[in-house]
Write a protein that holds these residues in place. Structure first.
Motif, PDB file in Angstrom:
ATOM      1  N   GLY A 131       0.797  -1.223   0.000  1.00  0.00           N
ATOM      2  CA  GLY A 131       0.000   0.000   0.000  1.00  0.00           C
ATOM      3  C   GLY A 131       0.830   1.272   0.000  1.00  0.00           C
ATOM      4  N   TYR A 132       2.084   1.177   0.434  1.00  0.00           N
ATOM      5  CA  TYR A 132       2.952   2.358   0.425  1.00  0.00           C
ATOM      6  C   TYR A 132       3.316   2.805  -0.998  1.00  0.00           C
ATOM      7  N   THR A 133       3.090   1.925  -1.964  1.00  0.00           N
ATOM      8  CA  THR A 133       3.336   2.261  -3.368  1.00  0.00           C
ATOM      9  C   THR A 133       2.597   3.530  -3.776  1.00  0.00           C
ATOM     10  N   HIS A 134       1.408   3.702  -3.244  1.00  0.00           N
ATOM     11  CA  HIS A 134       0.529   4.780  -3.662  1.00  0.00           C
ATOM     12  C   HIS A 134       0.608   6.003  -2.759  1.00  0.00           C
ATOM     13  N   THR A 135       1.367   5.901  -1.650  1.00  0.00           N
ATOM     14  CA  THR A 135       1.336   6.981  -0.656  1.00  0.00           C
ATOM     15  C   THR A 135       2.692   7.474  -0.174  1.00  0.00           C
ATOM     16  N   SER A 136       3.757   6.709  -0.365  1.00  0.00           N
ATOM     17  CA  SER A 136       5.011   7.044   0.297  1.00  0.00           C
ATOM     18  C   SER A 136       5.978   7.847  -0.575  1.00  0.00           C
ATOM     19  N   VAL A 137       6.031   9.122  -0.296  1.00  0.00           N
ATOM     20  CA  VAL A 137       7.011   9.988  -0.949  1.00  0.00           C
ATOM     21  C   VAL A 137       8.408   9.639  -0.442  1.00  0.00           C
ATOM     22  N   ALA A 138       8.521   9.216   0.818  1.00  0.00           N
ATOM     23  CA  ALA A 138       9.819   8.870   1.401  1.00  0.00           C
ATOM     24  C   ALA A 138      10.458   7.690   0.667  1.00  0.00           C
ATOM     25  N   ILE A 139       9.685   6.655   0.353  1.00  0.00           N
ATOM     26  CA  ILE A 139      10.233   5.514  -0.395  1.00  0.00           C
ATOM     27  C   ILE A 139      10.617   5.961  -1.798  1.00  0.00           C
ATOM     28  N   ARG A 140       9.773   6.754  -2.425  1.00  0.00           N
ATOM     29  CA  ARG A 140      10.090   7.274  -3.767  1.00  0.00           C
ATOM     30  C   ARG A 140      11.405   8.046  -3.756  1.00  0.00           C
ATOM     31  N   ASP A 141      11.566   8.946  -2.791  1.00  0.00           N
ATOM     32  CA  ASP A 141      12.784   9.750  -2.705  1.00  0.00           C
ATOM     33  C   ASP A 141      14.014   8.888  -2.437  1.00  0.00           C
ATOM     34  N   SER A 142      13.854   7.842  -1.645  1.00  0.00           N
ATOM     35  CA  SER A 142      14.964   6.932  -1.365  1.00  0.00           C
ATOM     36  C   SER A 142      15.416   6.209  -2.627  1.00  0.00           C
ATOM     37  N   ILE A 143      14.463   5.748  -3.421  1.00  0.00           N
ATOM     38  CA  ILE A 143      14.801   5.069  -4.683  1.00  0.00           C
ATOM     39  C   ILE A 143      15.469   6.045  -5.639  1.00  0.00           C
ATOM     40  N   ALA A 144      14.944   7.252  -5.723  1.00  0.00           N
ATOM     41  CA  ALA A 144      15.500   8.258  -6.635  1.00  0.00           C
ATOM     42  C   ALA A 144      16.921   8.655  -6.244  1.00  0.00           C
ATOM     43  N   ALA A 145      17.271   8.494  -4.974  1.00  0.00           N
ATOM     44  CA  ALA A 145      18.574   8.945  -4.484  1.00  0.00           C
ATOM     45  C   ALA A 145      19.697   7.940  -4.705  1.00  0.00           C
ATOM     46  N   ILE A 146      19.380   6.730  -5.157  1.00  0.00           N
ATOM     47  CA  ILE A 146      20.415   5.706  -5.326  1.00  0.00           C
ATOM     48  C   ILE A 146      20.632   5.394  -6.800  1.00  0.00           C
ATOM     49  N   LYS A 147      21.788   4.829  -7.099  1.00  0.00           N
ATOM     50  CA  LYS A 147      22.110   4.444  -8.472  1.00  0.00           C
ATOM     51  C   LYS A 147      21.769   2.991  -8.764  1.00  0.00           C
ATOM     52  N   THR A 148      21.574   2.192  -7.733  1.00  0.00           N
ATOM     53  CA  THR A 148      21.240   0.779  -7.901  1.00  0.00           C
ATOM     54  C   THR A 148      19.888   0.647  -8.592  1.00  0.00           C
ATOM     55  N   PRO A 149      19.795  -0.160  -9.651  1.00  0.00           N
ATOM     56  CA  PRO A 149      18.514  -0.314 -10.335  1.00  0.00           C
ATOM     57  C   PRO A 149      17.471  -0.984  -9.436  1.00  0.00           C
ATOM     58  N   VAL A 150      16.250  -0.475  -9.503  1.00  0.00           N
ATOM     59  CA  VAL A 150      15.143  -0.979  -8.690  1.00  0.00           C
ATOM     60  C   VAL A 150      14.003  -1.403  -9.622  1.00  0.00           C
ATOM     61  N   VAL A 151      13.454  -2.587  -9.367  1.00  0.00           N
ATOM     62  CA  VAL A 151      12.286  -3.067 -10.094  1.00  0.00           C
ATOM     63  C   VAL A 151      11.131  -3.149  -9.103  1.00  0.00           C
ATOM     64  N   GLU A 152      10.037  -2.491  -9.454  1.00  0.00           N
ATOM     65  CA  GLU A 152       8.822  -2.518  -8.635  1.00  0.00           C
ATOM     66  C   GLU A 152       8.003  -3.749  -9.004  1.00  0.00           C
ATOM     67  N   VAL A 153       7.605  -4.517  -8.003  1.00  0.00           N
ATOM     68  CA  VAL A 153       6.861  -5.759  -8.225  1.00  0.00           C
ATOM     69  C   VAL A 153       5.586  -5.732  -7.394  1.00  0.00           C
ATOM     70  N   HIS A 154       4.512  -6.230  -7.989  1.00  0.00           N
ATOM     71  CA  HIS A 154       3.260  -6.455  -7.267  1.00  0.00           C
ATOM     72  C   HIS A 154       2.701  -7.795  -7.694  1.00  0.00           C
ATOM     73  N   ILE A 155       2.197  -8.543  -6.744  1.00  0.00           N
ATOM     74  CA  ILE A 155       1.613  -9.859  -7.039  1.00  0.00           C
ATOM     75  C   ILE A 155       0.335  -9.696  -7.841  1.00  0.00           C
ATOM     76  N   SER A 156      -0.494  -8.719  -7.468  1.00  0.00           N
ATOM     77  CA  SER A 156      -1.755  -8.490  -8.168  1.00  0.00           C
ATOM     78  C   SER A 156      -1.563  -7.457  -9.280  1.00  0.00           C
ATOM     79  N   ASN A 157      -2.537  -7.394 -10.155  1.00  0.00           N
ATOM     80  CA  ASN A 157      -2.530  -6.395 -11.221  1.00  0.00           C
ATOM     81  C   ASN A 157      -3.119  -5.112 -10.639  1.00  0.00           C
ATOM     82  N   ILE A 158      -2.273  -4.167 -10.275  1.00  0.00           N
ATOM     83  CA  ILE A 158      -2.750  -2.956  -9.605  1.00  0.00           C
ATOM     84  C   ILE A 158      -3.651  -2.119 -10.514  1.00  0.00           C
ATOM     85  N   ALA A 159      -3.511  -2.263 -11.818  1.00  0.00           N
ATOM     86  CA  ALA A 159      -4.364  -1.520 -12.746  1.00  0.00           C
ATOM     87  C   ALA A 159      -5.791  -2.075 -12.774  1.00  0.00           C
ATOM     88  N   ALA A 160      -5.970  -3.284 -12.304  1.00  0.00           N
ATOM     89  CA  ALA A 160      -7.299  -3.902 -12.290  1.00  0.00           C
ATOM     90  C   ALA A 160      -7.968  -3.780 -10.926  1.00  0.00           C
TER      91      ALA A 160
END
Length: 108
Positions: A12-41
């Motif tokens: 659920g933090y995918t849709h609400t956490s600016v802190a996680i977003r900023d942490s990912i943006a601050a690193i050079k290590t590649p990050v892949v976002e994964v969800h078990i369910s189809n969030i678009a559905a």
């Protein structure tokens, strides 16, 4: 050595956490976002991910196989991009379940 990447399922933090977003943006290590369910559905508010724009890619809707697909991506990426570097054959898996953060190091 460095991990080849990070696989993140922020729940659920995918849709609400600016802190996680900023942490990912601050690193050079590649990050892949994964969800078990189809969030678009799912519910309308789940259609927007704050993380997707700062991730290398997104995999969702394939159940637990989503994690295997992300590992496969990093395996291929390492072979093509990092073959002569100090990157290792491992990734960090970061997931949130019932507001508990789990971090695992996966060797592949």
């Amino acid at each position: 050595t460095k991990a080849s990447g990070i696989i993140i399922n922020a729940g659920g933090y995918t849709h609400t956490s600016v802190a996680i977003r900023d942490s990912i943006a601050a690193i050079k290590t590649p990050v892949v976002e994964v969800h078990i369910s189809n969030i678009a559905a799912r519910e309308e508010f789940r259609h927007t991910s704050l993380l997707s724009p700062v991730c290398e890619g997104c995999i969702f809707g394939f159940g637990l196989k989503s994690y295997a697909l992300a590992l496969n991506y990093f395996s291929q990426l390492r072979e093509s991009r990092y073959c002569f570097s100090s990157y290792s054959n491992c990734v960090f898996l970061v997931t949130v379940h019932l507001n508990v953060l789990y971090i695992c190091l996966i060797d592949f």
